[in-house]
Design a protein around this motif. Structure first.
Motif, PDB file in Angstrom:
ATOM      1  N   LEU A   1       0.826  -1.210   0.000  1.00 55.45           N
ATOM      2  CA  LEU A   1       0.000   0.000   0.000  1.00 55.45           C
ATOM      3  C   LEU A   1       0.859   1.259   0.000  1.00 55.45           C
ATOM      4  N   ILE A   2       1.938   1.235   0.769  1.00 55.73           N
ATOM      5  CA  ILE A   2       2.847   2.380   0.820  1.00 55.73           C
ATOM      6  C   ILE A   2       3.491   2.607  -0.548  1.00 55.73           C
ATOM      7  N   SER A   3       3.895   1.517  -1.196  1.00 52.15           N
ATOM      8  CA  SER A   3       4.523   1.621  -2.518  1.00 52.15           C
ATOM      9  C   SER A   3       3.553   2.170  -3.552  1.00 52.15           C
ATOM     10  N   VAL A   4       2.311   1.684  -3.506  1.00 51.91           N
ATOM     11  CA  VAL A   4       1.299   2.159  -4.457  1.00 51.91           C
ATOM     12  C   VAL A   4       1.023   3.640  -4.250  1.00 51.91           C
ATOM     13  N   MET A   5       0.909   4.044  -3.000  1.00 51.96           N
ATOM     14  CA  MET A   5       0.629   5.450  -2.699  1.00 51.96           C
ATOM     15  C   MET A   5       1.789   6.329  -3.119  1.00 51.96           C
ATOM     16  N   MET A   6       2.997   5.901  -2.828  1.00 47.31           N
ATOM     17  CA  MET A   6       4.172   6.661  -3.239  1.00 47.31           C
ATOM     18  C   MET A   6       4.218   6.809  -4.757  1.00 47.31           C
ATOM     19  N   GLY A   7       3.990   5.693  -5.461  1.00 41.94           N
ATOM     20  CA  GLY A   7       4.003   5.723  -6.922  1.00 41.94           C
ATOM     21  C   GLY A   7       2.936   6.635  -7.494  1.00 41.94           C
ATOM     22  N   ALA A   8       1.742   6.604  -6.888  1.00 39.84           N
ATOM     23  CA  ALA A   8       0.639   7.448  -7.362  1.00 39.84           C
ATOM     24  C   ALA A   8       0.967   8.928  -7.176  1.00 39.84           C
ATOM     25  N   ILE A   9       1.589   9.271  -6.055  1.00 41.26           N
ATOM     26  CA  ILE A   9       1.949  10.677  -5.807  1.00 41.26           C
ATOM     27  C   ILE A   9       3.017  11.133  -6.789  1.00 41.26           C
ATOM     28  N   VAL A  10       4.017  10.298  -7.023  1.00 40.79           N
ATOM     29  CA  VAL A  10       5.077  10.646  -7.972  1.00 40.79           C
ATOM     30  C   VAL A  10       4.491  10.872  -9.371  1.00 40.79           C
TER      31      VAL A  10
END
Length: 221
Positions: free
Chosen positions: A162-171
Motif C-alpha cells: 500500500l505504501i509503494s502504491v501510494m508513493m508511486g501514485a503521488i510521484v
C-alpha cells in the motif's frame, strides 16, 4: 494524571519534531514567485505526458500521507524515524537553496471543465505558483518515507504494498497534473539517496555519544 499515562505520553514526544516541517515550509512560500531568470526543464518525453486531472486526488493526499508515514516509521523504529526526519528537513533546506539560485517553472494547461476534479486542480494552481519545481518536494518526501518504511523490518507485505502504491501514485501525479517534469523527479530521488545515506552513517555515531553521556552521568544529578 497517572504516572503510567505520563510515561506513555513521554514516549511519543519525539513526534513533536515533525512540527519543524511546517516551519520550514514558510521558506517555500517566500520563494514561490517569479524571479529575474526562470528556466524550463521540459524534455521531449515530458511533452508526451498527457494532462490527467484525476491525479489531483493522490497529489492532494501527499501531505496526510507524509504525516501518517512519519508516525508509522516512529512506531516501528525510532532510529529510522530520526534518520527519515533529519533527511527530510535537510532535503527541504537543500531544495530551498536550489529554488533561490536556480528557479524553474512548469507551464500549466488551461482548466475550463466544470466539476469537483477540475475545481480541485484550479485550487492547487491558485494556491501554488508554477515555480519551485526542481527538485519536486512531493517526490522528495514521498520517496523518502517509502525508503524509510523499507528499513522497518516488521511492516507487513500488505502495508509495504500500500505504501509503494501510494508513493508511486503521488510521484506520477506530479507529472499528470503538470506540476513537475521528469528531471524534477530525478533530482528529488538523487537528493534523498545522498542525504539518507549520510544521515544513516552519522546518526549511529550521535546516538552512541548520547548513550555514553547518559551512562557516565552521575546518579545524584
Amino acid at each position: 494524571m497517572a504516572p503510567d499515562k505520563d510515561t506513555k505520553l513521554a514516549k511519543y514526544r519525539p513526534l513533536l519534531w515533525i512540527l519543524i516541517i511546517p516551519l520550514l515550509n514558510i521558506c517555500y512560500g517566500l520563494l514561490n514567485h517569479e524571479g529575474s531568470r526562470v528556466s524550463n526543464l521540459m524534455t521531449e518525453l515530458d511533452a508526451q505526458i498527457p494532462f490527467v486531472p484525476a491525479f489531483i486526488i493522490p497529489y492532494m493526499l501527499w501531505y496526510p500521507f507524509i504525516m501518517v508515514m512519519l508516525i508509522v516509521i516512529f512506531r516501528k523504529s525510532e532510529k529510522t524515524y530520526y534518520q527519515t526526519l533529519i533527511t527530510l528537513c535537510v532535503g527541504l533546506v537543500v531544495s530551498y537553496v536550489i529554488y533561490y539560485f536556480y528557479q524553474t517553472t512548469v507551464p500549466r494547461p488551461p482548466v475550463t471543465e466544470h466539476g469537483v476534479i477540475p475545481s480541485l486542480v484550479r485550487f492547487i494552481y491558485m494556491t501554488d505558483q508554477p515555480y519551485n519545481c526542481f527538485p519536486s518536494i512531493h517526490v522528495l518526501t514521498s520517496y523518502l518515507v517509502w525508503k524509510g518504511s523499507a528499513d522497518c523490518e516488521d511492516l507487513s507485505f500488505i502495508s509495504r504494498s500500500l505504501i509503494s502504491v501510494m508513493m508511486g501514485a503521488i510521484v506520477l501525479s506530479t507529472l499528470f497534473v503538470k506540476q513537475h517534469y521528469i528531471l524534477d523527479i530525478a533530482g528529488a530521488i538523487f537528493i534523498v539517496q545522498v542525504l539518507y545515506y549520510f544521515t544513516g552513517k552519522m546518526l549511529p555515531v550521535k546516538l552512541r555519544v548520547q548513550n555514553k553521556a547518559s551512562i557516565n552521568k552521575p546518579l545524584n544529578e
